[in-house]
Design a protein around this motif. Structure first.
Motif, PDB file in Angstrom:
ATOM      1  N   ALA A   1       0.855  -1.040   0.176  1.00 53.72           N
ATOM      2  CA  ALA A   1       0.056  -0.001  -0.168  1.00 53.72           C
ATOM      3  C   ALA A   1       0.983   1.413   0.129  1.00 53.72           C
ATOM      4  O   ALA A   1       0.323   2.313  -0.458  1.00 53.72           O
ATOM      5  CB  ALA A   1      -1.045  -0.040   1.248  1.00 53.72           C
ATOM      6  N   MET A   2       2.199   1.334   0.329  1.00 50.86           N
ATOM      7  CA  MET A   2       2.958   2.158   0.500  1.00 50.86           C
ATOM      8  C   MET A   2       3.815   2.375  -0.802  1.00 50.86           C
ATOM      9  O   MET A   2       4.849   2.988  -0.608  1.00 50.86           O
ATOM     10  CB  MET A   2       3.904   2.122   1.915  1.00 50.86           C
ATOM     11  CG  MET A   2       3.368   1.771   3.065  1.00 50.86           C
ATOM     12  SD  MET A   2       2.178   3.401   3.319  1.00 50.86           S
ATOM     13  CE  MET A   2       1.115   2.564   4.779  1.00 50.86           C
ATOM     14  N   GLU A   3       3.360   2.341  -1.845  1.00 50.35           N
ATOM     15  CA  GLU A   3       3.835   2.627  -3.223  1.00 50.35           C
ATOM     16  C   GLU A   3       3.245   3.843  -3.650  1.00 50.35           C
ATOM     17  O   GLU A   3       2.141   3.787  -3.478  1.00 50.35           O
ATOM     18  CB  GLU A   3       3.919   1.548  -4.057  1.00 50.35           C
ATOM     19  CG  GLU A   3       4.806   0.312  -3.465  1.00 50.35           C
ATOM     20  CD  GLU A   3       5.365  -0.676  -4.586  1.00 50.35           C
ATOM     21  OE1 GLU A   3       6.560  -0.902  -4.796  1.00 50.35           O
ATOM     22  OE2 GLU A   3       4.562  -1.154  -5.531  1.00 50.35           O
ATOM     23  N   GLY A   4       4.060   4.634  -4.239  1.00 39.86           N
ATOM     24  CA  GLY A   4       3.661   5.918  -4.910  1.00 39.86           C
ATOM     25  C   GLY A   4       2.304   6.051  -5.612  1.00 39.86           C
ATOM     26  O   GLY A   4       1.351   6.841  -4.992  1.00 39.86           O
ATOM     27  N   GLN A   5       2.127   4.994  -6.670  1.00 39.66           N
ATOM     28  CA  GLN A   5       0.967   5.249  -7.570  1.00 39.66           C
ATOM     29  C   GLN A   5      -0.179   4.831  -6.562  1.00 39.66           C
ATOM     30  O   GLN A   5      -1.578   5.196  -6.434  1.00 39.66           O
ATOM     31  CB  GLN A   5       1.144   4.538  -8.451  1.00 39.66           C
ATOM     32  CG  GLN A   5       1.772   5.160  -9.681  1.00 39.66           C
ATOM     33  CD  GLN A   5       1.680   4.649 -11.013  1.00 39.66           C
ATOM     34  OE1 GLN A   5       0.649   3.995 -11.346  1.00 39.66           O
ATOM     35  NE2 GLN A   5       2.355   5.112 -12.301  1.00 39.66           N
ATOM     36  N   THR A   6      -0.038   3.757  -5.953  1.00 38.21           N
ATOM     37  CA  THR A   6      -1.090   2.914  -4.937  1.00 38.21           C
ATOM     38  C   THR A   6      -1.787   4.054  -3.925  1.00 38.21           C
ATOM     39  O   THR A   6      -2.751   4.141  -3.689  1.00 38.21           O
ATOM     40  CB  THR A   6      -0.760   1.929  -4.358  1.00 38.21           C
ATOM     41  OG1 THR A   6      -0.367   0.849  -5.385  1.00 38.21           O
ATOM     42  CG2 THR A   6      -1.781   1.309  -3.590  1.00 38.21           C
ATOM     43  N   VAL A   7      -0.818   4.833  -3.290  1.00 39.62           N
ATOM     44  CA  VAL A   7      -1.129   5.819  -2.391  1.00 39.62           C
ATOM     45  C   VAL A   7      -1.872   6.776  -3.039  1.00 39.62           C
ATOM     46  O   VAL A   7      -3.004   7.458  -2.296  1.00 39.62           O
ATOM     47  CB  VAL A   7       0.125   6.555  -1.660  1.00 39.62           C
ATOM     48  CG1 VAL A   7      -0.154   7.897  -1.107  1.00 39.62           C
ATOM     49  CG2 VAL A   7       0.811   5.509  -0.836  1.00 39.62           C
ATOM     50  N   LEU A   8      -1.717   7.254  -4.139  1.00 39.58           N
ATOM     51  CA  LEU A   8      -2.393   8.477  -4.737  1.00 39.58           C
ATOM     52  C   LEU A   8      -3.676   7.887  -5.187  1.00 39.58           C
ATOM     53  O   LEU A   8      -4.863   8.453  -4.943  1.00 39.58           O
ATOM     54  CB  LEU A   8      -1.725   8.785  -6.150  1.00 39.58           C
ATOM     55  CG  LEU A   8      -0.278   9.581  -5.923  1.00 39.58           C
ATOM     56  CD1 LEU A   8       0.492   9.763  -7.271  1.00 39.58           C
ATOM     57  CD2 LEU A   8      -0.703  10.822  -5.335  1.00 39.58           C
ATOM     58  N   ALA A   9      -3.958   6.404  -5.593  1.00 39.49           N
ATOM     59  CA  ALA A   9      -5.010   6.040  -6.090  1.00 39.49           C
ATOM     60  C   ALA A   9      -6.025   5.839  -4.989  1.00 39.49           C
ATOM     61  O   ALA A   9      -7.282   6.225  -4.940  1.00 39.49           O
ATOM     62  CB  ALA A   9      -4.819   4.724  -6.987  1.00 39.49           C
ATOM     63  N   LEU A  10      -5.809   5.280  -3.925  1.00 43.22           N
ATOM     64  CA  LEU A  10      -6.402   5.091  -2.544  1.00 43.22           C
ATOM     65  C   LEU A  10      -6.686   6.413  -2.079  1.00 43.22           C
ATOM     66  O   LEU A  10      -7.911   6.433  -1.547  1.00 43.22           O
ATOM     67  CB  LEU A  10      -5.648   4.191  -1.661  1.00 43.22           C
ATOM     68  CG  LEU A  10      -5.482   2.746  -2.001  1.00 43.22           C
ATOM     69  CD1 LEU A  10      -4.400   2.032  -0.825  1.00 43.22           C
ATOM     70  CD2 LEU A  10      -6.698   2.056  -1.986  1.00 43.22           C
ATOM     71  N   THR A  11      -6.061   7.412  -2.003  1.00 45.16           N
ATOM     72  CA  THR A  11      -6.241   8.644  -1.403  1.00 45.16           C
ATOM     73  C   THR A  11      -7.441   9.577  -2.116  1.00 45.16           C
ATOM     74  O   THR A  11      -8.395   9.840  -1.781  1.00 45.16           O
ATOM     75  CB  THR A  11      -5.133   9.547  -1.360  1.00 45.16           C
ATOM     76  OG1 THR A  11      -4.198   8.811  -0.475  1.00 45.16           O
ATOM     77  CG2 THR A  11      -5.372  10.765  -0.658  1.00 45.16           C
ATOM     78  N   ALA A  12      -7.385   9.132  -3.673  1.00 41.64           N
ATOM     79  CA  ALA A  12      -8.328   9.783  -4.610  1.00 41.64           C
ATOM     80  C   ALA A  12      -9.617   9.252  -4.284  1.00 41.64           C
ATOM     81  O   ALA A  12     -10.648   9.829  -4.341  1.00 41.64           O
ATOM     82  CB  ALA A  12      -7.889   9.631  -6.025  1.00 41.64           C
ATOM     83  N   ILE A  13      -9.831   7.826  -4.084  1.00 40.48           N
ATOM     84  CA  ILE A  13     -10.898   7.075  -3.909  1.00 40.48           C
ATOM     85  C   ILE A  13     -11.641   7.523  -2.715  1.00 40.48           C
ATOM     86  O   ILE A  13     -12.933   8.128  -2.629  1.00 40.48           O
ATOM     87  CB  ILE A  13     -10.787   5.568  -4.017  1.00 40.48           C
ATOM     88  CG1 ILE A  13     -10.209   5.182  -5.255  1.00 40.48           C
ATOM     89  CG2 ILE A  13     -11.829   4.766  -3.379  1.00 40.48           C
ATOM     90  CD1 ILE A  13      -9.859   3.782  -5.533  1.00 40.48           C
ATOM     91  N   MET A  14     -10.774   7.745  -1.767  1.00 43.57           N
ATOM     92  CA  MET A  14     -11.574   8.236  -0.229  1.00 43.57           C
ATOM     93  C   MET A  14     -12.074   9.676  -0.446  1.00 43.57           C
ATOM     94  O   MET A  14     -13.118   9.845   0.007  1.00 43.57           O
ATOM     95  CB  MET A  14     -10.320   7.896   0.517  1.00 43.57           C
ATOM     96  CG  MET A  14      -9.906   6.605   1.253  1.00 43.57           C
ATOM     97  SD  MET A  14     -11.410   5.436   1.460  1.00 43.57           S
ATOM     98  CE  MET A  14     -12.309   6.335   2.775  1.00 43.57           C
ATOM     99  N   ASN A  15     -11.286  10.262  -1.290  1.00 41.96           N
ATOM    100  CA  ASN A  15     -11.684  11.630  -1.390  1.00 41.96           C
ATOM    101  C   ASN A  15     -12.851  11.859  -2.170  1.00 41.96           C
ATOM    102  O   ASN A  15     -13.898  12.953  -2.110  1.00 41.96           O
ATOM    103  CB  ASN A  15     -10.842  12.622  -1.825  1.00 41.96           C
ATOM    104  CG  ASN A  15      -9.541  12.888  -0.680  1.00 41.96           C
ATOM    105  OD1 ASN A  15     -10.005  12.788   0.206  1.00 41.96           O
ATOM    106  ND2 ASN A  15      -8.437  13.388  -1.434  1.00 41.96           N
ATOM    107  N   GLY A  16     -13.113  10.903  -2.893  1.00 40.16           N
ATOM    108  CA  GLY A  16     -14.358  10.922  -3.955  1.00 40.16           C
ATOM    109  C   GLY A  16     -15.651  10.049  -3.803  1.00 40.16           C
ATOM    110  O   GLY A  16     -16.465  10.140  -4.258  1.00 40.16           O
TER     111      GLY A  16
END
Length: 362
Positions: A342-357
């Motif tokens: 979970a602590m890889e760059g693209q995965t962090v960005l994707a999970l954060t974006a999903i939570m924000n949306g």
């Protein structure tokens, strides 16, 4: 040739949107007796916000404060907790031994623990359930049994736990390794990590390599009668833990095994995993896919690293196909250029974006 600008790790660097929050509160919740299993939990973010139940991987992986950084602290009330036998929960495999900590430690117990924690923390309505790797397995199992308590499922690194999934990671070419260590005789994660695989396989005697997981489990089940046996058990636990920790990253940091190389973490992580894997995750075969109909109507989001060697992408594709077959495709399915962690760059960005949306609860 100048290699100075090549990236030496795929771990997250500047991709975090939110700073590391401080826990609002924490505690120990007793969820069982004989033994007295107590879950360590922490709460982050907005105490009046939408509840998020975070389910860590492993089994036996435990939580850490950075896991709260996927979530907007003004919107979400984030609950991190360590599952039975690991982390700061009590008793742990490291502190009390497997004979104690693995008693009453099954998937059914972990699912029930989520509801006990919900009740203790006053969560009465639906909640977001966020889980990665084994946490995705537990999240899906929980949602199948308690869909009325789930607003959305946010899943990373899907793990369905089929026999072939475990063989891919732990068996590979081990049976033929002694004679032809670099032959691609079977599919497996070893193909991308041959040197790390060598260290993992060579802990086991050649005559026992036909069943690597069984051989490791035999060592873990041993009650050490001498210092040499204790050291042998720790060596095996660290080897198991470091193998998974290393291959979790698309670009591993071989100079630093991190928590996976620490004795207490490795003993908990390796022995709990081996316990669950030897017992088919304490689920009926193909449990999640066969019961996927219970998930219909839920808001489901999936993020999976294309280069994941712990839980290959085919597992996510299989889950998505099963959801599509019942007319309930996931709301989003993101394939990142990343590995398992979970602590890889693209995965962090994707999970954060999903939570924000996500649609707001209620």
């Amino acid at each position: 040739m100048n290699f100075s600008r090549l990236r030496t790790t795929s771990k997250v660097t500047g991709e975090w949107k939110y700073d590391q929050p401080v826990a609002n509160k924490s505690g120990l919740l007793q969820v069982d007796a004989a033994p007295d299993h107590k879950l360590y939990w922490e709460e982050y973010g907005n105490p009046d916000g939408e509840p998020v139940m975070f389910l860590h991987g492993g089994p036996g992986g435990a939580c850490a404060p950075p896991m709260a950084r996927f979530f907007d602290p003004k919107r979400y009330r984030v609950i991190l907790f360590d599952q039975r036998g690991c982390g700061k929960s009590e008793p742990t495999v490291a502190s009390a031994g497997p004979q104690v900590a693995l008693t009453n430690n099954t998937t059914d117990h972990l699912v029930d623990d989520i509801n006990k924690l919900r009740d203790a923390l006053g969560i009465t309505g639906r909640m977001h359930v966020f889980g990665g790797s084994w946490g995705s397995t537990l999240a899906l199992t929980y949602a199948i049994r308690h869909a009325d308590k789930v607003a959305s499922l946010i899943l990373r690194g899907i793990f369905l736990g089929a026999t072939e999934d475990l063989l891919y990671m732990y068996q590979g070419n081990a049976a033929t390794f002694t004679k032809t260590p670099y032959a691609l005789t079977e599919p497996g994660a070893y193909i991308a990590y041959p040197d790390e695989w060598k260290a993992f396989v060579e802990v086991i005697a050649p005559e026992e390599r036909g069943d690597i997981m069984g051989a490791y489990k035999k060592i873990f089940d041993m009650v050490p009668a001498s210092q040499a046996e204790r050291e042998r058990q720790l060596q095996a636990a660290v080897a198991w833990s470091v193998w998974e920790g290393t291959i979790s990253n698309m670009i591993p940091d071989n100079a630093d095994a991190g928590k996976f190389g620490e004795a207490d973490f490795a003993l908990c992580f390796a022995q709990i995993e081996a316990h669950f894997f030897a017992n088919g995750l304490f689920l009926e075969p193909d449990y999640i896919v066969r019961n996927v109909g219970a998930l219909k109507g839920l808001d489901i989001h999936i993020v999976h690293g294309r280069f994941d060697q712990v839980c290959p992408l085919s597992q996510a594709s299989r889950l998505v196909a099963a959801l599509e077959e019942i007319g309930a495709p996931p709301a989003s399915y993101v394939k990142t250029d990343a590995g398992h962690s979970a602590m890889e760059g693209q995965t962090v960005l994707a999970l954060t974006a999903i939570m924000n949306g996500l649609p707001r609860i209620g």
